[in-house]
Design a protein around this motif. Structure first.
Motif, mmCIF file in Angstrom:
data_model
loop_
_atom_site.group_PDB
_atom_site.id
_atom_site.type_symbol
_atom_site.label_atom_id
_atom_site.label_comp_id
_atom_site.label_asym_id
_atom_site.label_seq_id
_atom_site.Cartn_x
_atom_site.Cartn_y
_atom_site.Cartn_z
ATOM 1 N N SER A 3 86.605 95.459 -76.268
ATOM 2 C CA SER A 3 86.495 96.568 -75.317
ATOM 3 C C SER A 3 85.118 97.219 -75.384
ATOM 4 C CB SER A 3 87.597 97.590 -75.569
ATOM 5 O OG SER A 3 87.449 98.144 -76.861
ATOM 6 N N ASN A 4 84.450 97.143 -76.548
ATOM 7 C CA ASN A 4 83.107 97.701 -76.660
ATOM 8 C C ASN A 4 82.153 96.979 -75.717
ATOM 9 O OD1 ASN A 4 80.963 99.267 -77.616
ATOM 10 N ND2 ASN A 4 80.451 97.743 -79.157
ATOM 11 N N TYR A 5 82.229 95.647 -75.703
ATOM 12 C CA TYR A 5 81.378 94.883 -74.791
ATOM 13 C C TYR A 5 81.754 95.152 -73.337
ATOM 14 C CZ TYR A 5 79.111 92.176 -78.429
ATOM 15 O OH TYR A 5 78.361 91.792 -79.496
ATOM 16 N N LYS A 6 83.027 95.259 -73.081
ATOM 17 C CA LYS A 6 83.493 95.523 -71.720
ATOM 18 C C LYS A 6 82.890 96.821 -71.198
ATOM 19 C CE LYS A 6 87.712 96.249 -69.059
ATOM 20 N NZ LYS A 6 89.175 96.311 -69.099
ATOM 21 N N GLY A 7 82.951 97.857 -71.994
ATOM 22 C CA GLY A 7 82.396 99.150 -71.596
ATOM 23 C C GLY A 7 80.897 99.087 -71.387
ATOM 24 N N ARG A 8 80.205 98.374 -72.261
ATOM 25 C CA ARG A 8 78.754 98.242 -72.135
ATOM 26 C C ARG A 8 78.379 97.463 -70.884
ATOM 27 N NH1 ARG A 8 76.382 95.994 -77.507
ATOM 28 N NH2 ARG A 8 74.463 96.121 -76.277
ATOM 29 N N ILE A 9 79.132 96.416 -70.598
ATOM 30 C CA ILE A 9 78.859 95.615 -69.401
ATOM 31 C C ILE A 9 79.072 96.458 -68.147
ATOM 32 C CG2 ILE A 9 79.705 93.682 -68.020
ATOM 33 C CD1 ILE A 9 80.200 92.214 -70.703
ATOM 34 N N ILE A 10 80.187 97.180 -68.099
ATOM 35 C CA ILE A 10 80.466 98.028 -66.934
ATOM 36 C C ILE A 10 79.382 99.088 -66.776
ATOM 37 C CG2 ILE A 10 82.063 99.752 -66.002
ATOM 38 C CD1 ILE A 10 84.337 98.012 -67.251
ATOM 39 N N GLN A 11 78.979 99.714 -67.865
ATOM 40 C CA GLN A 11 77.936 100.741 -67.802
ATOM 41 C C GLN A 11 76.608 100.143 -67.345
ATOM 42 O OE1 GLN A 11 78.421 104.038 -67.971
ATOM 43 N NE2 GLN A 11 76.324 104.113 -67.220
ATOM 44 N N THR A 12 76.282 98.946 -67.809
ATOM 45 C CA THR A 12 75.051 98.287 -67.394
ATOM 46 C C THR A 12 75.081 97.948 -65.911
ATOM 47 O OG1 THR A 12 74.715 97.393 -69.609
ATOM 48 C CG2 THR A 12 73.559 96.287 -67.811
ATOM 49 N N LEU A 13 76.228 97.486 -65.424
ATOM 50 C CA LEU A 13 76.366 97.200 -63.997
ATOM 51 C C LEU A 13 76.199 98.461 -63.160
ATOM 52 C CD1 LEU A 13 79.346 94.693 -64.147
ATOM 53 C CD2 LEU A 13 77.010 94.169 -63.404
ATOM 54 N N LYS A 14 76.765 99.574 -63.628
ATOM 55 C CA LYS A 14 76.626 100.844 -62.913
ATOM 56 C C LYS A 14 75.174 101.314 -62.899
ATOM 57 C CE LYS A 14 81.259 102.679 -63.785
ATOM 58 N NZ LYS A 14 82.023 103.780 -64.416
ATOM 59 N N THR A 15 74.513 101.211 -64.034
ATOM 60 C CA THR A 15 73.110 101.617 -64.126
ATOM 61 C C THR A 15 72.244 100.772 -63.196
ATOM 62 O OG1 THR A 15 73.405 102.360 -66.404
ATOM 63 C CG2 THR A 15 71.148 101.876 -65.703
ATOM 64 N N SER A 16 72.511 99.480 -63.172
ATOM 65 C CA SER A 16 71.763 98.573 -62.313
ATOM 66 C C SER A 16 71.988 98.905 -60.838
ATOM 67 C CB SER A 16 72.178 97.129 -62.601
ATOM 68 O OG SER A 16 71.521 96.239 -61.738
ATOM 69 N N ALA A 17 73.235 99.155 -60.456
ATOM 70 C CA ALA A 17 73.546 99.494 -59.064
ATOM 71 C C ALA A 17 72.843 100.786 -58.659
ATOM 72 C CB ALA A 17 75.061 99.614 -58.868
ATOM 73 N N LYS A 18 72.881 101.804 -59.535
ATOM 74 C CA LYS A 18 72.224 103.076 -59.233
ATOM 75 C C LYS A 18 70.719 102.888 -59.073
ATOM 76 C CE LYS A 18 75.625 105.854 -61.708
ATOM 77 N NZ LYS A 18 75.878 106.652 -62.922
ATOM 78 N N ALA A 19 70.121 102.071 -59.930
ATOM 79 C CA ALA A 19 68.681 101.820 -59.848
ATOM 80 C C ALA A 19 68.325 101.112 -58.545
ATOM 81 C CB ALA A 19 68.220 100.990 -61.047
ATOM 82 N N ASN A 20 69.145 100.173 -58.135
ATOM 83 C CA ASN A 20 68.883 99.468 -56.881
ATOM 84 C C ASN A 20 69.055 100.379 -55.672
ATOM 85 O OD1 ASN A 20 68.079 96.643 -57.306
ATOM 86 N ND2 ASN A 20 69.964 96.578 -58.501
ATOM 87 N N ILE A 21 70.027 101.270 -55.718
ATOM 88 C CA ILE A 21 70.186 102.257 -54.643
ATOM 89 C C ILE A 21 68.920 103.108 -54.558
ATOM 90 C CG2 ILE A 21 71.430 104.333 -53.913
ATOM 91 C CD1 ILE A 21 73.944 103.006 -55.284
ATOM 92 N N ASP A 22 68.480 103.619 -55.691
ATOM 93 C CA ASP A 22 67.278 104.451 -55.724
ATOM 94 C C ASP A 22 66.066 103.694 -55.190
ATOM 95 O OD1 ASP A 22 68.697 106.572 -56.777
ATOM 96 O OD2 ASP A 22 68.017 106.237 -58.835
#
Length: 71
Positions: A3-22
């Protein structure tokens, strides 16, 4: 997968999406505020629409992550 990796992957995907929006919204802001950019883009409206479509794609990804993944 732990679950630690799962959370990190989800957070990384969110960060990446936000950066691309910006990134794409910044491109729109530059195009709208720069007379120099106008000469490089014959069809300014089409160029801006493409940038907005890209931003919308990443917004959709972010919404999917927030609403349906890792709940």
């Amino acid at each position: 997968m732990s679950s630690n990796y799962k959370g990190r992957i989800i957070q990384t995907l969110k960060t990446s999406a936000k950066a691309n929006i910006d990134r794409h919204i910044m491109n729109v802001d530059v195009l709208l505020g720069s007379h120099v950019g106008l000469a490089d883009h014959g069809d300014l409206m089409e160029t801006i629409e493409k940038e907005l479509l890209e931003a919308a794609k990443y917004q959709d990804i972010l919404e999917m992550l927030n609403n349906h993944v890792g709940r």
